[in-house]
Design a protein around this motif. Structure first.
Motif, mmCIF file in Angstrom:
data_model
loop_
_atom_site.group_PDB
_atom_site.id
_atom_site.type_symbol
_atom_site.label_atom_id
_atom_site.label_comp_id
_atom_site.label_asym_id
_atom_site.label_seq_id
_atom_site.Cartn_x
_atom_site.Cartn_y
_atom_site.Cartn_z
ATOM 1 N N THR A 171 0.842 -1.191 0.000
ATOM 2 C CA THR A 171 0.000 0.000 0.000
ATOM 3 C C THR A 171 0.880 1.244 0.000
ATOM 4 O O THR A 171 1.711 1.415 0.884
ATOM 5 C CB THR A 171 -0.919 0.006 1.233
ATOM 6 N N THR A 173 1.076 5.411 -0.043
ATOM 7 C CA THR A 173 0.344 6.640 0.268
ATOM 8 C C THR A 173 1.122 7.852 -0.205
ATOM 9 O O THR A 173 2.308 7.980 0.088
ATOM 10 C CB THR A 173 0.089 6.753 1.779
ATOM 11 N N GLU A 174 0.454 8.733 -0.963
ATOM 12 C CA GLU A 174 1.077 9.957 -1.455
ATOM 13 C C GLU A 174 0.225 11.151 -1.036
ATOM 14 O O GLU A 174 -0.990 11.151 -1.251
ATOM 15 C CB GLU A 174 1.178 9.956 -2.977
ATOM 16 N N VAL A 181 -5.098 13.101 -0.539
ATOM 17 C CA VAL A 181 -4.144 12.007 -0.400
ATOM 18 C C VAL A 181 -4.532 10.908 -1.382
ATOM 19 O O VAL A 181 -5.719 10.608 -1.541
ATOM 20 C CB VAL A 181 -4.146 11.449 1.044
ATOM 21 N N ARG A 182 -3.528 10.323 -2.056
ATOM 22 C CA ARG A 182 -3.782 9.210 -2.968
ATOM 23 C C ARG A 182 -3.135 7.938 -2.415
ATOM 24 O O ARG A 182 -1.969 7.944 -2.035
ATOM 25 C CB ARG A 182 -3.223 9.497 -4.360
ATOM 26 N N ILE A 183 -3.913 6.862 -2.368
ATOM 27 C CA ILE A 183 -3.440 5.577 -1.877
ATOM 28 C C ILE A 183 -3.626 4.551 -2.989
ATOM 29 O O ILE A 183 -4.706 4.468 -3.588
ATOM 30 C CB ILE A 183 -4.205 5.142 -0.621
ATOM 31 N N ASN A 275 -14.264 9.849 -0.132
ATOM 32 C CA ASN A 275 -13.402 8.772 -0.594
ATOM 33 C C ASN A 275 -13.774 8.400 -2.026
ATOM 34 O O ASN A 275 -14.922 8.058 -2.304
ATOM 35 C CB ASN A 275 -13.544 7.533 0.298
ATOM 36 N N ARG A 300 -6.453 16.055 7.634
ATOM 37 C CA ARG A 300 -5.593 15.166 6.846
ATOM 38 C C ARG A 300 -4.484 14.588 7.718
ATOM 39 O O ARG A 300 -4.254 13.374 7.747
ATOM 40 C CB ARG A 300 -4.974 15.939 5.680
ATOM 41 N N LEU A 304 -3.801 10.615 8.894
ATOM 42 C CA LEU A 304 -2.572 9.934 8.513
ATOM 43 C C LEU A 304 -1.785 9.468 9.741
ATOM 44 O O LEU A 304 -1.129 8.427 9.710
ATOM 45 C CB LEU A 304 -1.700 10.850 7.652
ATOM 46 N N THR A 309 -2.322 3.630 6.766
ATOM 47 C CA THR A 309 -1.733 2.829 5.700
ATOM 48 C C THR A 309 -1.363 1.434 6.184
ATOM 49 O O THR A 309 -1.578 0.436 5.490
ATOM 50 C CB THR A 309 -0.491 3.539 5.139
#
Length: 327
Positions: A171, A173-174, A181-183, A275, A300, A304, A309
């Protein structure tokens, strides 16, 4: 990011976007020749495109729409005038209605896509030419420059071989910006199985558990647009923790392709996230992409910091071993 420049020329009435990719020009061309690949990047994050007509030939027409996280559709149309494989595509680029008729309230423009080989791969140059300065200013005010930058910024994933690009990386996470956030997570399984695993409660209860020691106590979903859902978990045995859950509303359901929902921790005094989960399959590999929109940077960072993640990867490993391996 593959995009190297975005420039506006008010004398030539053009917006030019240049992007470089480490793949042969034939593969870059193929991403525009195949509407299923084009759908994966044509549209900024959160606004994926759907092409219901795609005639890549002089005189042909493409009709598409972009669907927002709220389910609103924005329609477009291309009228192809020049096709020189694998070097050049020229279209009349227009806004449209649901039937594919050109929306004359917004001026149409000429878009030229140029494909060329480079020492390290290939280059895409997109030149959008407006008929007047007022028309150029109008499309810029509507976000065309940023939209094209974000769209081409997703193209590297489409061009990559998913097996090499994402499989086995777990996984990822960016952080995209203050509120997004993009996962991503890749699976060696067909898309329809991943869709089932995310939409059938009897399957979800078997894998959507996070770290060991928890059970899913509620998995309820009125799985229609506008319907509500509720998921809840509780510790079992000697596991330390308090029961918790999430609830929200289904905003977009595009079967085997995309699910958009709101998400709020049940009982918490925080605004909801949005989401946006998409399913993309290529060569037997399915890539899940989750874009989370937060109301602010504080929320955010708070989410996190929970180790989200790590919990997601534990669930995804269980999905691979207990669901996908047995189907």
């Amino acid at each position: 990011m593959p995009v190297t420049s975005v420039t506006t020329d008010t004398e030539a009435l053009t917006l030019t976007v240049v992007a470089d990719f480490p793949v042969p020009v034939e593969r870059l061309w193929g991403a525009f020749a195949d509407p299923r690949k084009l759908e994966r990047f044509w549209g900024p994050p959160g606004y994926p495109a759907t092409f219901d007509r795609y005639e890549l030939r002089p005189g042909g027409i493409a009709h598409y729409w972009m669907t927002s996280p709220e389910g609103e559709r924005f329609y477009g149309r291309w009228d192809f005038s020049e096709i020189e494989e694998p070097d050049r595509i020229v279209v009349l680029d227009s806004f449209a209605d649901a039937e594919g008729e050109i929306d004359t309230s917004v001026p149409s423009g000429r878009m030229t896509l140029l494909f060329e080989s480079t020492a390290t791969g290939s280059r895409l140059t997109a030149v959008s030419e407006s008929p007047t300065l007022e028309a150029l200013e109008q499309v810029l005010a509507m976000g065309q420059a940023e939209g094209m930058r974000e769209a081409f910024g997703q193209l590297d994933v489409v061009l990559a071989e998913l097996r090499e690009y994402a499989l086995g990386k777990g996984t990822v996470t960016e952080v995209l910006d203050d509120t997004h956030v993009r996962i991503t997570r890749a699976f060696e399984a067909p898309r329809h199985l991943l869709w089932r695993a995310h939409t059938e409660p009897e399957l979800m209860r078997k894998w959507l558990l996070g770290p060991g020691g928890w059970e899913m106590t509620a998995c309820e979903n009125d799985f229609v647009v506008g319907g509500s859902y509720r998921n809840a978990w509780a510790p079992v045995g000697d596991t330390v923790g308090e029961p918790f859950g999430f609830d929200g509303e289904n905003l977009v359901i595009d079967p085997e392709r995309r699910i958009v929902t709101t998400e709020r921790m049940t009982g918490a005094p925080f605004p909801a996230n949005v989401n946006d989960l998409s399913f993309d399959e290529d060569g037997g590999i399915t890539l899940l992409t989750l874009i989370i929109s937060f109301p602010d940077v504080a929320q955010r960072d708070m989410v996190l910091a929970t180790g989200m993640t790590t919990g997601m990867e534990a669930s995804y490993q269980r999905l691979e071993s207990e669901i996908l391996a047995s189907v």
